[in-house]
Design a protein around this motif. Structure first.
Motif: not given
Length: 201
Positions: A111-112, A125-126, A166, A169
């Motif tokens: 996910k990241y 980042w996501e 992206w 977060r």
């Protein structure tokens, strides 16, 4: 990154007890012209690479301070065909670090993406979904003349041609010197980092 290593076929070696065997991967090394970090057609040093557990993404980071996301399937297709050149490009190019990118690590759940740099910053980042990415692209287009419009969560620092978007977060500033390595916990809930400041955080 000038080489791709692809385990694309298997050999069986018998050993020990009757009927016992081990499967070994044959490795194929392919040098490519299209995978790398470039500035005005000059290839820049790549310091770090990681493959995501989703078997779809590869991340690279280099001296240019850029993080790139690549399609693993495009790489494997080149390996199967033994092609050095391709029309494929990076899926995403992110320019949020102010120094060389020293480490990139996908979380085990895919996910990241965590990136560390000699700017002493870690970014988490996501990847955005298509609908959210479309909204951010519209915001970026509407505010293209405003350099202050790039807020946290909006990937306005990425190239306009990105196929994937992206966003940052989390921005983590705890080290007092270059970040050298990072590691996620198996459940993706913890991230540990080390740096030239001799700290483990």
């Amino acid at each position: 990154m000038q080489t791709i290593v692809n385990s694309y076929s298997r050999a069986v070696i018998k050993h020990g007890k009757k009927g016992s065997h081990t499967k070994l991967h044959k490795m194929k090394i392919l040098k490519t012209d299209w995978i790398g970090h470039f500035e005005q057609h000059t290839r820049k040093a790549v310091y770090t690479v990681d493959i995501c557990n989703d078997n779809e993404h590869v991340a690279t980071g280099g001296i240019d301070g850029v993080v790139k996301i690549w399609s693993l399937s495009s790489m494997l297709a080149c390996c199967e065909k033994s092609e050095k050149t391709s029309n494929s490009k990076a899926l995403a190019t992110m320019n949020r670090h102010s120094g060389a990118v020293t480490v990139v690590k996908f979380s085990p759940d895919g996910k990241y993406l965590a990136t560390g740099s000699d700017d002493r910053i870690i970014l988490i980042w996501e990847k955005e979904g298509r609908s959210q990415a479309a909204q951010y692209m519209a915001m970026s287009a509407n505010n293209s003349g405003d350099s202050n419009s790039a807020g946290m969560g909006v990937n306005a620092f990425a190239a306009d041609h990105n196929e994937e978007h992206w966003v940052v977060r989390r921005r983590l500033a705890a080290h007092d010197n270059d970040i050298q390595d990072m590691c996620w916990s198996p459940d993706s809930s913890l991230l540990v980092s080390v740096g030239l400041d001799r700290s483990i955080i």
